[in-house]
Design an enzyme around this catalytic site. Sequence first.
Site, PDB file in Angstrom:
ATOM      1  N   GLU A  26       0.871  -1.190   0.000  1.00 53.25           N
ATOM      2  CA  GLU A  26       0.000   0.000   0.000  1.00 53.25           C
ATOM      3  C   GLU A  26       0.901   1.232   0.000  1.00 53.25           C
ATOM      4  O   GLU A  26       1.197   1.787   1.060  1.00 53.25           O
ATOM      5  CB  GLU A  26      -0.908  -0.020   1.238  1.00 53.25           C
ATOM      6  CG  GLU A  26      -1.787  -1.248   1.284  1.00 53.25           C
ATOM      7  CD  GLU A  26      -2.626  -1.367   2.564  1.00 53.25           C
ATOM      8  OE1 GLU A  26      -3.682  -1.987   2.488  1.00 53.25           O
ATOM      9  OE2 GLU A  26      -2.220  -0.852   3.619  1.00 53.25           O
ATOM     10  N   ASP A  84     -15.641  -6.637   9.723  1.00 52.56           N
ATOM     11  CA  ASP A  84     -16.698  -5.689   9.367  1.00 52.56           C
ATOM     12  C   ASP A  84     -18.085  -6.332   9.429  1.00 52.56           C
ATOM     13  O   ASP A  84     -18.987  -5.833  10.100  1.00 52.56           O
ATOM     14  CB  ASP A  84     -16.433  -5.083   7.982  1.00 52.56           C
ATOM     15  CG  ASP A  84     -15.909  -6.095   6.964  1.00 52.56           C
ATOM     16  OD1 ASP A  84     -15.850  -7.294   7.311  1.00 52.56           O
ATOM     17  OD2 ASP A  84     -15.580  -5.705   5.842  1.00 52.56           O
ATOM     18  N   ASP A 116      -0.465   0.467  10.450  1.00 53.22           N
ATOM     19  CA  ASP A 116      -0.062  -0.805  11.052  1.00 53.22           C
ATOM     20  C   ASP A 116       1.310  -1.248  10.548  1.00 53.22           C
ATOM     21  O   ASP A 116       1.881  -2.210  11.058  1.00 53.22           O
ATOM     22  CB  ASP A 116      -1.097  -1.906  10.751  1.00 53.22           C
ATOM     23  CG  ASP A 116      -2.141  -2.001  11.854  1.00 53.22           C
ATOM     24  OD1 ASP A 116      -1.956  -1.324  12.889  1.00 53.22           O
ATOM     25  OD2 ASP A 116      -3.123  -2.736  11.677  1.00 53.22           O
ATOM     26  N   ASP A 168     -10.692   2.420   3.843  1.00 49.98           N
ATOM     27  CA  ASP A 168      -9.442   1.716   3.582  1.00 49.98           C
ATOM     28  C   ASP A 168      -8.516   2.700   2.873  1.00 49.98           C
ATOM     29  O   ASP A 168      -8.979   3.658   2.254  1.00 49.98           O
ATOM     30  CB  ASP A 168      -9.688   0.509   2.670  1.00 49.98           C
ATOM     31  CG  ASP A 168     -10.381  -0.622   3.401  1.00 49.98           C
ATOM     32  OD1 ASP A 168     -10.505  -0.533   4.639  1.00 49.98           O
ATOM     33  OD2 ASP A 168     -10.809  -1.580   2.735  1.00 49.98           O
ATOM     34  N   LYS A 209      -6.987  -5.405  11.234  1.00 46.69           N
ATOM     35  CA  LYS A 209      -7.674  -4.127  11.051  1.00 46.69           C
ATOM     36  C   LYS A 209      -8.627  -3.811  12.211  1.00 46.69           C
ATOM     37  O   LYS A 209      -8.782  -2.645  12.582  1.00 46.69           O
ATOM     38  CB  LYS A 209      -8.450  -4.163   9.735  1.00 46.69           C
ATOM     39  CG  LYS A 209      -9.083  -2.849   9.427  1.00 46.69           C
ATOM     40  CD  LYS A 209      -9.840  -2.894   8.131  1.00 46.69           C
ATOM     41  CE  LYS A 209     -10.793  -1.725   8.088  1.00 46.69           C
ATOM     42  NZ  LYS A 209     -11.776  -1.885   7.020  1.00 46.69           N
TER      43      LYS A 209
END
Length: 737
Positions: A118, A452, A147, A312, A288
């Site tokens: 990412e 989620d 993270d 995100d 997460k």
Amino acid sequence: MRRTAEAVEEEKRKLPLFKTEEAKGKFAFSLFSSSILVGICLIWAYRLSNLPTAGDRGRWLWIGMFFAELGFGFYWILTQALRWNLVRYYPLKFNLSQSSYKLPGVDIFVCTADPTVEPPTLVINTVLSAMSLNHPTEKLSVYLSDDGGSQLTFYALLEASCFSKLWIPFCKKFNVEPRSPDAYFTHNDLHEHTADAQQRLFIKEQYEDMIKRIEAVINKGSVPEELKNQHKGFSEWDSNVTKQNHQPIVQIIIDGRDTNAVDSDGCRLPTLVYMAREKRPDCLHHFKAGAMNALIRVSSEISNSAIILNLDCDMYANNAGSIKEALCFFMDEERGHQIAFVQHPQKYNNVTKNDLYGNSSPVLHKVELPGIGGYGSAIYCGTGCFHRRTSLCGTKYSEEHKGFWNSETRKDDNRTVHELEEASKVLASCGFEKGTQWGKEMGLIYGCPVEDVVTGLAIQCRGWKSVYYNPDNAAFIGVAPPTLDIALVQFTRWSDGMFQIFLSKYCPFIYGHKKIKLGAQMGYCGYLLWAPSSLPLLYYAIVLPFSLFRGIPLFPDIRSRWFIPFAYVFVSKNIYSIAEALIFGSTFKAWWNLQRMWVHRRTTSFFFAFIDCIVRQLGLSQTTFTVTAKVVTDDVSKMYQQEIMNFGSTSIMFTVISTLAMLNLFSLIGVVVKEFVGGLECKDMEKLVSQVVLCGLMVTVNGPVYEALIVRKDKGSMPGSVMVKSIVLASLACLIP
Ligand SMILES: O=c1ccn([C@@H]2O[C@H](COP(=O)(O)OP(=O)(O)O[C@H]3O[C@H](CO)[C@@H](O)[C@H](O)[C@H]3O)[C@@H](O)[C@H]2O)c(=O)[nH]1
Ligand SMILES: [Mn+2]
């Protein structure tokens, strides 16, 4: 008589802030689906009443067929619930602007996990788009959870905070959309020669310079000393800090209370916070979900806004007015106080015309997810979701939540930035959650790779409702998996996590009993049972070619009346599905691609997830979370743009896909050969027609697989080792007596 000002105010407050619309055609749909149900029951009846006698070689295969069709049938019944109660939601923004309510504060959480998959440049685009959303800046705070605990990401965020001073006023002045600089500059040509264009060009250059600086630092692998000296925050990264092992880091980069923190137009800036929660090797961090819970606590210390938007790191804001729209739902006088969250669809900016990997099906966004939303139980999908802070923190629904907006939530404290940071670090430390309800009754629930879905379900079972809102102008846009490999891994995580929910105490039929509607329970289970739904399809994909090759009939003769329900169910279900897809904006090819993806997903991702989940239930392994890669090399990306499937890896999933494809091809070829050579009598052939058709469809849908195995020679073709394995395995299956 003149009305008093108060009465006028009161009236405005009563204006509805959103409306709902039920879909038409419910009756026709129920008639149609009942007819399919009758067909399914007849199929079951046929299987039971025509069981081959003991000793017959097809008996066990037949019993297997019965169970597979039982599975298909029940699964189909569950998914019907998604279509019985389709409701669409529309916010009424104009009425909100008329009302006298003070707008509540909004905290935006962005999560990132790893600077290599990412890239920080992607992450800060999301952050910048969030910072520039239309909302009073003193009521807006953006938090980045890292993270990866990476100084590269921190550095990029510092650069972004400087650039935001240009970007935010620019967005507001020109009403720029999308609000992510990268997306905006890629999709807008800047060739005009007006004064405006000059300014755009200037911002673009500034943006590109910033990206160059960040990339230079990333290529180096660490932040140079002279840059480190420019911000106290870098002192956190001493030589002991690694991704898995470091102290809590909280840096308030922009303090929204500071009247000197202004953009280039002199307007106040939103608060911007960097957080890397503490990580220790001996302490579970819960992926997460853990990051989100730390964010909830840290933000409660700093801004404590009533509304939380969670994104995100790849989901940038596309529609600048999305906060206001979401507030319409929460602030509605009549129904707003029941709503815990407003979920937007996950849309992607890299979906091609025929959506090769079935990442973004319009039917999912326009029918199935709003369908479960119709029961007041929209599924929480982890990103693009506005939450009410209290419900996310575990509070049960009660009438008292009416009109809580007028109470100011921001802590009016005079603590310095340093004091706030120190207090926040305690909340982001490993030990803080010990002995608390965090991860159980409070915040996001731990222990599940789809934190989620289970969290959303738990919130609904505490009495809250949720809304699925799919505006024409997508609010948030992310990156869809650009290779088959990545897409299948993502579906493995999802289906694994969802089946885990089904097997846990959160099973909707038990946990949700009398708390959410039956239709919602069924709708949830349609997703939660993805993993076991692999079994009937795998059975068909293996046993049909296997028995066809041996001339064992498993379906009724085409001249028999029993053939009718089989044909009716299969044909009408597929015609319905094509019609639905076309009506909601798919192309026929996209529908076809999606069918292929369902075959691939079911036979690989879902099946592996099924096994993984069972193994974990037995206590033999632990929850993991493979982060989806968001960038790929240029040639991979080019192949994706051209809609050419990419099989260029030795993933075991590809061996399964190829073996099944080969097995079906061999048996089809075998039958054709026998037919011509005269090994089969015509009488037999009529009993085998259904099998020939189904194997033929399997071969057709697998077209790109054969191409990748045999014809293609490029990087996306199937590796030689996979081809050898699949041919050997498929031949063995054909040769078994
Ligand atoms: O230990 C971790 C792992 C992931 N993430 C973040 O979680 C987000 C989602 O991860 P991604 O790899 O992109 O997964 P997806 O499959 O794309 O995510 C979907 O599915 C997840 C559940 O499986 C949800 O959490 C996501 O919101 C939803 O978009 C990303 O921003 C990550 O940075 C963390 O913060 N910490
Ligand atoms: Mn993602």
